[in-house]
Enzyme design. Structure first.
Site, PDB file in Angstrom:
ATOM      1  N   GLU A 145       0.701  -1.124  -0.120  1.00  0.00           N
ATOM      2  CA  GLU A 145      -0.049  -0.016  -0.173  1.00  0.00           C
ATOM      3  C   GLU A 145       0.738   1.218  -0.202  1.00  0.00           C
ATOM      4  O   GLU A 145       0.849   1.901   0.856  1.00  0.00           O
ATOM      5  CB  GLU A 145      -1.065  -0.156   1.116  1.00  0.00           C
ATOM      6  CG  GLU A 145      -2.005  -1.233   1.186  1.00  0.00           C
ATOM      7  CD  GLU A 145      -2.849  -1.089   2.365  1.00  0.00           C
ATOM      8  OE1 GLU A 145      -2.868  -0.274   3.216  1.00  0.00           O
ATOM      9  OE2 GLU A 145      -3.831  -2.251   2.259  1.00  0.00           O
ATOM     10  N   GLU A 165      -5.087  -8.411   0.345  1.00  0.00           N
ATOM     11  CA  GLU A 165      -5.912  -8.175   1.647  1.00  0.00           C
ATOM     12  C   GLU A 165      -7.517  -8.102   1.477  1.00  0.00           C
ATOM     13  O   GLU A 165      -7.720  -7.284   0.510  1.00  0.00           O
ATOM     14  CB  GLU A 165      -5.386  -7.012   2.664  1.00  0.00           C
ATOM     15  CG  GLU A 165      -3.969  -7.311   3.086  1.00  0.00           C
ATOM     16  CD  GLU A 165      -3.564  -5.989   3.763  1.00  0.00           C
ATOM     17  OE1 GLU A 165      -4.347  -5.258   4.089  1.00  0.00           O
ATOM     18  OE2 GLU A 165      -2.575  -5.845   3.812  1.00  0.00           O
TER      19      GLU A 165
HETATM   20  O1  LIG Z   1      -6.854  -1.292   7.712  1.00  0.00           O
HETATM   21  C1  LIG Z   1      -6.623  -2.920   7.684  1.00  0.00           C
HETATM   22  C2  LIG Z   1      -5.458  -3.217   6.912  1.00  0.00           C
HETATM   23  N1  LIG Z   1      -5.380  -2.501   5.646  1.00  0.00           N
HETATM   24  N2  LIG Z   1      -4.410  -2.848   4.947  1.00  0.00           N
HETATM   25  C3  LIG Z   1      -3.082  -2.663   5.660  1.00  0.00           C
HETATM   26  C4  LIG Z   1      -2.873  -3.109   7.025  1.00  0.00           C
HETATM   27  O2  LIG Z   1      -1.742  -3.099   7.782  1.00  0.00           O
HETATM   28  C5  LIG Z   1      -4.134  -2.672   7.725  1.00  0.00           C
HETATM   29  O3  LIG Z   1      -4.281  -3.440   9.003  1.00  0.00           O
END
Ligand SMILES: OC[C@H]1NNC[C@@H](O)[C@@H]1O
Length: 450
Positions: A167, A355
């Site tokens: 991300e 995810e």
């Molecule tokens: O907010 C939930 C998830 N989103 N993507 C990155 C992860 O580190 C977060 O916990």
């Protein structure tokens, strides 16, 4: 029973976590602080001052946790590697830090679970931040490539799926622009500089990976993508959605897959940040080096209406769907739209949903169980959307639930539970929630039954 959705036999069923959110042991075996150690200990930055000091104590309980992965029956496990364990100081490799990941991978391999490793999931070493602001410093690319290359050397073909970054929108925009994440800056020019250097570090690491010719391993990047929809058919709302899409999605998808930043966003941003003098000759060629797969993190969509006064000319409008504990609208159909758009406009490469999941109010009931029906419903509906995409020829190869276990949810601390396994933080006891038991059946069936 009728099967709602069938998946290919070789579909990769997984779960995901990240180092700072589960490991704890922040001062063990040579690890030095990350920017999240510093940020979480800064007054007011995290819920009730929660930190990752102990988290799920995974550093000491990894064998138990891998056994839980086996019990659920996952085919793959996505985790991240803590840079401050591997290079606690600039240029100083720490073999003891690497040993933890070698032991984790060994436990996974013993149970035929495929390791998928994220190289960077936000725990930048504090020493890197102290040298010119971390990702603001173009030298961060060199530091990152040294770190990634050491991982490729030491772990190489033991990791079939390498993910350069998790991300980048969060590790740049949310962290240097909005300020909600470490290091907590609120400067949009800095955010775009950080984004550029993170993307460059991705490209340079892919080049290093290719030179090492690691047999059987693939490399990609994970982007969190949020489809943006106009609140109405009005032209101005459609323009707002275009900018919201550029802000969340195209600013990262375009350089990686098209070799350029999106023109409309360059124009919009130039009014705010001035010159793009941090983009050097050849940078976009590096950023857009071919990768093997795209990781997609999907949680929700946005709906926007035009707002003359906002930077993006867009203001969020609440959607009609139910919400998770994060306040995010539940919109499985938007996952289908997103996958179709990626296939249509960006890439035919294999994709993995690296995810997808939700936070809900989870409680251990009298029977010692956690009846998280809402989470089962959330995952089921999103898997149906994924199956529809695959059924239409979509190149989706796997799905990783976020998350294996409840963990440190960044600025929300431990107040938000995303796990399919419940963690009692006072005892560190793990309890498989009903969603874990349900997911086990889905994996066994390679499909969902109603
Ligand atoms: O907010 C939930 C998830 N989103 N993507 C990155 C992860 O580190 C977060 O916990």
């Amino acid at each position: 029973m009728i099967k709602l959705a069938k998946f290919p036999r070789d579909f990769v069923w997984g779960t995901a976590t990240s180092s700072y959110q589960i490991e704890g042991a922040v001062n063990e075996d040579g690890r030095t602080p990350s920017i999240w150690d510093t940020f979480s200990k800064t007054e007011g930055k995290t819920y009730k001052g929660h930190t990752g000091d102990v988290a799920c104590d995974h550093y000491h309980r990894y064998k138990e946790d891998v056994e839980i992965l086996k019990e659920i029956g996952v085919k793959a496990y996505r985790f991240s590697i803590a840079w401050p364990r591997i290079f606690p100081e600039e240029g100083k490799y720490n073999p003891k830090g690497m040993d933890f990941y070698k032991k984790l991978i060994d436990e996974l391999q013993k149970r035929d679970i495929v390791p998928a490793a994220t190289i960077y999931h936000w725990d930048l070493p504090q020493w890197a931040y102290d040298k010119g602001g971390g990702w603001l410093n173009r030298e961060s690319i060199k530091w990152y490539v040294e770190y990634a290359t050491k991982l490729f050397e030491e772990l190489g073909d033991a990791i079939p799926l390498w993910i350069t970054h998790n991300e980048p929108w969060c590790s740049s925009i949310l962290s240097y622009g909005i300020g909600e994440h470490a290091p907590g800056h609120k400067n949009y020019r800095e955010a775009l500089i950080a984004a550029h250097h993170i993307l460059l570090s991705h490209g340079e690491a892919v080049k290093a990976f290719r030179e090492m010719n690691i047999k059987g391993s693939k490399i990609g990047i994970t982007l969190n993508l949020t489809p943006a929809y106009p609140a109405s058919e009005k032209e101005e709302d459609k323009l707002a959605a275009q900018y919201a899409d550029g802000f969340a999605n195209r600013w990262f998808l375009d350089p990686i897959f098209k070799g350029n930043y999106p023109e409309d966003m360059m124009e919009l941003y130039s009014k705010i940040i001035g010159e793009f003098d941090f983009i050097k000759e050849g940078d976009l060629e590096t950023i857009s080096v071919p990768i093997d797969f795209l990781g997609v993190n999907y949680y929700t969509r946005s709906i926007v209406k035009y707002d003359e006064d906002s930077m993006l000319k867009a203001e969020n409008v609440p959607g009609p769907g139910k919400r998770t504990e994060m306040g995010w609208e539940i919109s499985p159909e938007s996952l289908y739209d997103l996958l179709k758009r990626l296939d249509r406009e960006y890439t035919k490469l294999p994709m993995y949903i690296t995810e997808n999941g939700a936070a809900f109010k989870d409680e251990v009931t009298e029977d010692g169980r956690v009846h998280d029906d809402e989470r089962i419903e959330y995952i089921k509906e999103h898997l149906k959307a994924a199956a529809k995409f695959i059924g239409e020829g979509g190149n989706l190869k796997g799905y990783f639930v976020w998350s294996l276990m409840d963990n440190f949810e960044w600025a929300h601390g431990y107040s938000k539970r995303f796990g399919i396994v419940y963690v009692d933080y006072t005892t560190q006891k793990r309890i498989l929630k009903d969603s874990a038991l349900w997911y086990k059946e889905v994996i066994l069936d390679d499909g969902i039954e109603d």
